[in-house]
Structures are given as C-alpha cells and as structure tokens.
Design a protein around this motif. Structure first.
Motif, short mmCIF file in Angstrom:
data_model
loop_
_atom_site.label_atom_id
_atom_site.label_comp_id
_atom_site.label_asym_id
_atom_site.label_seq_id
_atom_site.Cartn_x
_atom_site.Cartn_y
_atom_site.Cartn_z
N VAL A 163 2.84 10.79 11.73
CA VAL A 163 3.51 12.21 11.85
C VAL A 163 5.05 11.95 11.76
O VAL A 163 5.79 11.25 11.98
CB VAL A 163 3.51 12.52 13.20
N GLY A 164 5.33 12.93 10.64
CA GLY A 164 6.94 13.17 10.48
C GLY A 164 7.21 12.09 9.15
O GLY A 164 8.36 12.29 8.73
N ILE A 165 6.29 11.62 8.51
CA ILE A 165 6.54 10.82 7.42
C ILE A 165 5.38 11.53 6.20
O ILE A 165 4.54 11.62 6.38
CB ILE A 165 6.09 9.26 7.38
N CYS A 166 6.14 11.69 5.07
CA CYS A 166 5.48 12.01 3.87
C CYS A 166 5.52 10.96 2.87
O CYS A 166 6.70 10.04 2.65
CB CYS A 166 6.04 13.29 3.23
N ALA A 167 4.78 10.79 1.72
CA ALA A 167 4.91 10.05 0.86
C ALA A 167 4.27 10.48 -0.75
O ALA A 167 3.52 11.58 -0.60
CB ALA A 167 3.88 8.93 1.24
N ILE A 168 4.58 9.92 -1.79
CA ILE A 168 4.27 10.14 -3.06
C ILE A 168 3.53 9.10 -3.78
O ILE A 168 4.32 7.79 -3.66
CB ILE A 168 5.04 10.86 -3.80
N GLY A 169 2.54 9.01 -4.20
CA GLY A 169 2.11 7.98 -4.89
C GLY A 169 1.55 8.25 -6.31
O GLY A 169 0.99 9.39 -6.64
N CYS A 170 1.61 7.15 -7.40
CA CYS A 170 1.25 7.48 -8.71
C CYS A 170 0.57 6.16 -9.40
O CYS A 170 0.88 5.16 -8.93
CB CYS A 170 2.44 7.80 -9.61
N PRO A 171 -0.61 6.24 -9.99
CA PRO A 171 -1.26 5.33 -10.40
C PRO A 171 -0.68 4.36 -11.44
O PRO A 171 0.43 4.75 -12.28
CB PRO A 171 -2.42 5.71 -11.34
N VAL A 172 -0.77 2.92 -11.31
CA VAL A 172 -0.30 2.15 -12.38
C VAL A 172 -1.52 1.67 -13.14
O VAL A 172 -2.41 1.24 -12.78
CB VAL A 172 0.46 0.71 -11.66
N ARG A 173 -1.26 1.95 -14.44
CA ARG A 173 -2.29 1.51 -15.45
C ARG A 173 -2.31 0.30 -16.43
O ARG A 173 -1.11 0.12 -16.52
CB ARG A 173 -2.65 2.66 -16.47
N LYS A 174 -3.29 -0.34 -16.75
CA LYS A 174 -3.15 -1.24 -17.64
C LYS A 174 -2.98 -0.82 -19.16
O LYS A 174 -3.24 0.58 -19.20
CB LYS A 174 -4.39 -2.16 -17.66
#
Length: 211
Positions: A163-174
């Motif tokens: 609660v109170g925390i947001c995040a952004i994630g992106c894939p790492v590709r070969k």
C-alpha cells in the motif's frame, strides 16, 4: 563417509546423471551435468553485472528503487536492487528475495510473455495470493492484464504489492526477442501521477532495451 553411505550418495548422483560409472573399472567420474548447471547460473551472474551500471543510472534519474528481476521456478527473483532516494526506501523485494509473478511491475512484465499454458499451470500450482486489496486474484482479470502489458510494452503496479507504493516494469529481451528478465522501478504512489508516468515509463523502457 563410510562405504555404504558413499555408495548411496553416488547411486543418487548417478540416477540424476551427475556422475557416471565405468562398467569395466567401476570407478565414478563427473558428467557434463555440472557444466550445464554452471552455464545456467553463469548467464544470470553476467546479466546482473551487465545491469549494474544501467540500474544505477535509472535509480539516480528516477530517484526511486531500481530492480533487475528474473523468473526462477514459479517465482520472481530479485537479482539486483539499487536505491535512488536516500530518504525513501521501498520495503518490498530485497536483493535475493522472491515474490509471486502475478503482482508487481517487474514480475508481471515477465509473466506477460510466458506461454498461456505456463501461465495456467502457475495459477493452478501457486494460486493468486493477495498482498493488498489491489492485487489481482481473478485469473480472467489477470490474463486480460497480461494481454494489455504485451500491447503497451510495460507493466504498471498500482499498490498491488505494498500500500502506498507503485512500480513500472519492462521486459528485457535476448537478441532473438525472448524475454529473460525485467527491469523495474518502485516508489511512493503519490509521485506516479498522470503527468509523470510517461517520462518514468520511458526511462524504464530505455533501461530494459539498453540491457
């Protein structure tokens, strides 16, 4: 060990193809199984080392915690974490810790690119545990979310881990396009405004592409 214990250990290793026994001399020797294992661990070590400078730069620019995450078994494993703000520290996902694949920015950025049969198997085996009221616990909703992640190229975590925390994630590709990891940032939810989100997403996306 005594002879009987040693024999039992060698039989177990032999059954799992870690050692072989010479049919003439009865002597044991190592197989290439250990070589295969070392290679599997090796790429993760190399990936982590290659990511360090990128994560440091991302954490500094975003003033948030930056993460390198991989899929290990049916979990998300944090290989590296760099904190960018000395005054604010996100408590979730320390270096070396695990979390479910169906929550968070980085884990869902990996899960989105798994085969559907693998997603179904993980849901069946692990379930969809809730860490907050915002955690996705419905399989249909999760699959819809994973489809959206593939369409836009990033995962947005809105207080579904802490609660109170947001995040952004992106894939790492070969080089062949397969997703092998994710880079993500996490910070205070009030900083992840509609105005700031596009810039933050671009930073994470560029970091993942760079790696």
């Amino acid at each position: 060990f005594n002879a009987s214990t040693s024999h039992r250990i060698l039989d177990a290793l032999k059954s799992r193809n870690y050692v072989r026994q010479n049919p003439t001399t009865s002597a044991y020797s190592l197989t290439f199984k250990l070589f295969e294992l070392s290679n599997k661990i090796g790429w993760k070590k190399t990936l982590r080392l290659e990511a360090l400078e990128i994560l440091n730069q991302l954490a500094k620019e975003a003033q948030d915690s930056a993460y390198l995450i991989i899929k290990d078994g049916d979990d998300a494993l944090c290989l590296e974490r760099i904190d960018g703000n000395p005054y604010i520290r996100v408590l979730a996902l320390e270096k070396g810790s695990r979390m479910p694949l169906h929550m968070g920015g980085g884990p869902r950025a990996i899960m989105a690119y798994l085969p559907e049969t693998e997603v179904d198997r993980i849901i069946h085996v692990k379930g969809l545990e809730a860490w907050t009221a915002n955690t996705i616990t419905n399989p249909i909703q999760l699959k819809s979310d994973l489809t959206k992640i593939r369409e836009v190229g990033y995962a947005l975590s809105l207080e579904d881990v802490t609660v109170g925390i947001c995040a952004i994630g992106c894939p790492v590709r070969k080089i062949d396009g397969d997703v092998v990891a994710a880079i993500s940032i996490a910070g205070v939810a009030s900083d992840y405004t509609e105005e700031k989100l596009p810039h933050l997403i671009d930073m994470v996306r560029l970091a993942a592409q760079s790696l």
